[in-house]
Design an enzyme around this catalytic site. Sequence first.
Site, PDB file in Angstrom:
ATOM      1  N   SER A 288      58.499  26.874  72.884  1.00 20.87           N
ATOM      2  CA  SER A 288      57.635  27.061  74.057  1.00 20.87           C
ATOM      3  C   SER A 288      57.727  25.797  74.886  1.00 20.87           C
ATOM      4  CB  SER A 288      56.191  27.276  73.612  1.00 20.87           C
ATOM      5  OG  SER A 288      55.315  27.203  74.714  1.00 20.87           O
TER       6      SER A 288
ATOM      7  N   TYR B 228      48.282  25.298  68.876  1.00 15.99           N
ATOM      8  CA  TYR B 228      49.466  26.109  69.202  1.00 15.99           C
ATOM      9  C   TYR B 228      50.643  25.200  69.538  1.00 15.99           C
ATOM     10  CZ  TYR B 228      52.554  29.405  71.675  1.00 15.99           C
ATOM     11  OH  TYR B 228      53.642  30.153  72.082  1.00 15.99           O
TER      12      TYR B 228
HETATM   13  N1  LIG Z   1      54.175  34.989  75.985  1.00 21.17           N
HETATM   14  C1  LIG Z   1      54.288  33.702  76.270  1.00 21.17           C
HETATM   15  O1  LIG Z   1      53.773  33.220  77.298  1.00 21.17           O
HETATM   16  C2  LIG Z   1      55.087  32.810  75.369  1.00 21.17           C
HETATM   17  C3  LIG Z   1      55.461  31.544  75.844  1.00 21.17           C
HETATM   18  C4  LIG Z   1      56.172  30.700  75.003  1.00 21.17           C
HETATM   19  C5  LIG Z   1      56.500  31.106  73.728  1.00 21.17           C
HETATM   20  N2  LIG Z   1      56.109  32.346  73.289  1.00 21.17           N
HETATM   21  C6  LIG Z   1      56.474  32.732  71.918  1.00 21.17           C
HETATM   22  O2  LIG Z   1      57.230  33.922  71.977  1.00 21.17           O
HETATM   23  C7  LIG Z   1      57.214  34.551  70.683  1.00 21.17           C
HETATM   24  C8  LIG Z   1      57.040  36.047  70.873  1.00 21.17           C
HETATM   25  O3  LIG Z   1      55.784  36.300  71.482  1.00 21.17           O
HETATM   26  P1  LIG Z   1      55.602  37.298  72.724  1.00 21.17           P
HETATM   27  O4  LIG Z   1      55.092  36.498  73.855  1.00 21.17           O
HETATM   28  O5  LIG Z   1      56.819  38.129  72.889  1.00 21.17           O
HETATM   29  O6  LIG Z   1      54.332  38.165  72.246  1.00 21.17           O
HETATM   30  P2  LIG Z   1      54.209  39.549  71.463  1.00 21.17           P
HETATM   31  O7  LIG Z   1      54.691  40.663  72.313  1.00 21.17           O
HETATM   32  O8  LIG Z   1      52.789  39.572  70.990  1.00 21.17           O
HETATM   33  O9  LIG Z   1      55.208  39.392  70.247  1.00 21.17           O
HETATM   34  C9  LIG Z   1      54.854  38.763  69.048  1.00 21.17           C
HETATM   35  C10 LIG Z   1      55.659  39.397  67.944  1.00 21.17           C
HETATM   36  O10 LIG Z   1      55.395  38.706  66.713  1.00 21.17           O
HETATM   37  C11 LIG Z   1      55.116  39.676  65.722  1.00 21.17           C
HETATM   38  N3  LIG Z   1      54.196  39.137  64.729  1.00 21.17           N
HETATM   39  C12 LIG Z   1      53.069  38.413  64.927  1.00 21.17           C
HETATM   40  N4  LIG Z   1      52.478  38.135  63.765  1.00 21.17           N
HETATM   41  C13 LIG Z   1      53.250  38.693  62.791  1.00 21.17           C
HETATM   42  C14 LIG Z   1      53.168  38.764  61.383  1.00 21.17           C
HETATM   43  N5  LIG Z   1      52.161  38.197  60.687  1.00 21.17           N
HETATM   44  N6  LIG Z   1      54.145  39.423  60.704  1.00 21.17           N
HETATM   45  C15 LIG Z   1      55.170  40.018  61.377  1.00 21.17           C
HETATM   46  N7  LIG Z   1      55.292  39.977  62.712  1.00 21.17           N
HETATM   47  C16 LIG Z   1      54.344  39.330  63.409  1.00 21.17           C
HETATM   48  C17 LIG Z   1      54.500  40.848  66.471  1.00 21.17           C
HETATM   49  O11 LIG Z   1      54.742  42.050  65.777  1.00 21.17           O
HETATM   50  P3  LIG Z   1      53.566  42.956  65.143  1.00 21.17           P
HETATM   51  O12 LIG Z   1      52.357  42.800  66.016  1.00 21.17           O
HETATM   52  O13 LIG Z   1      54.143  44.324  65.141  1.00 21.17           O
HETATM   53  O14 LIG Z   1      53.402  42.391  63.800  1.00 21.17           O
HETATM   54  C18 LIG Z   1      55.307  40.855  67.761  1.00 21.17           C
HETATM   55  O15 LIG Z   1      56.483  41.600  67.602  1.00 21.17           O
HETATM   56  C19 LIG Z   1      56.102  33.858  69.901  1.00 21.17           C
HETATM   57  O16 LIG Z   1      56.693  32.949  68.999  1.00 21.17           O
HETATM   58  C20 LIG Z   1      55.336  33.090  70.981  1.00 21.17           C
HETATM   59  O17 LIG Z   1      54.686  31.958  70.476  1.00 21.17           O
HETATM   60  C21 LIG Z   1      55.427  33.208  74.083  1.00 21.17           C
END
Ligand SMILES: NC(=O)c1ccc[n+]([C@@H]2O[C@H](COP(=O)([O-])OP(=O)(O)OC[C@H]3O[C@@H](n4cnc5c(N)ncnc54)[C@H](OP(=O)(O)O)[C@@H]3O)[C@@H](O)[C@H]2O)c1
Length: 239
Positions: free
Chosen positions: A138, A151
Amino acid sequence: MSGLEGKVAVITGATSGIGLATAEALSERGVKLVLHGRRGEILQAHAARLPNCDVLAGDIADPATPDALVDLAMKRFGRMDIAFANAGLIASGPVDDIDLDAMSDMLRVNIDATFRFAYTALRHMKKAGGGDMLFTGSVLGTKTRPNAGPYAATKYAVEALAESLRMELAGTGVRVAVVEPGLVRTDLHRDYEVRPEIAQSVPQPLTPADVARAVVFAVEQPASVLIPRIMVLPSGQNV
Ligand SMILES: NC(=O)c1ccc[n+]([C@@H]2O[C@H](COP(=O)([O-])OP(=O)(O)OC[C@H]3O[C@@H](n4cnc5c(N)ncnc54)[C@H](OP(=O)(O)O)[C@@H]3O)[C@@H](O)[C@H]2O)c1
């Protein structure tokens, strides 16, 4: 034809958001997929829609999951070229008000499970003589903000691990890279509409597909080229 045609990618956090968009972008280039997340029905729907796609549902923090994912890739497709440690969640708030249980869950998924998946995937890739190990970091793995300390700490941890691995694995054919998004409109920010301070500092967040393009760019490089970090920000992000 893409240079990625026929490769196999294992992606965690692939039910939605960045993981799913990356799965779709790789699939368009002929990559075969093993997708992971907890929401099994959603994963099954992805498998029905995307060609050469297998799925495994469960908690990424279960220590048995990394082996199960690599085993599935080997059994179904006979190889694993790309491992994308992307699953993650966010718990934020002031230090005297943060939900401690939510914070522990985040530490378990963002750090412990990420490190364990990398451990297993990299042992496999080293033996196989190459591969791409990718992490979702991130912009908050490079700086922090008020209320974002825990975080950001998890994403700093990912940066530290990846940078060490990059050096340890130099010359082995295994490349290690971190994608560092700014704000992306995903399920992670379900409360985006109700948090005016975020909407003001980032009027137009990225889409998951914006981040997926960066991931594809990194893995499409020739074997002699490594892009260790790619930061992708919304052009209007002012923090
Ligand atoms: N969105 C942002 O602004 C942003 C910015 C920088 C970095 N990120 C990073 O991007 C990555 C993906 O997030 P996203 O933004 O795409 O959000 P998201 O749509 O909520 O995706 C998160 C994913 O992680 C999975 N997950 C969470 N906890 C889990 C667990 N205990 N076991 C298995 N799977 C789990 C969820 O699947 P299930 O719910 O089906 O388990 C989902 O597929 C994360 O590492 C986040 O920190 C996001």
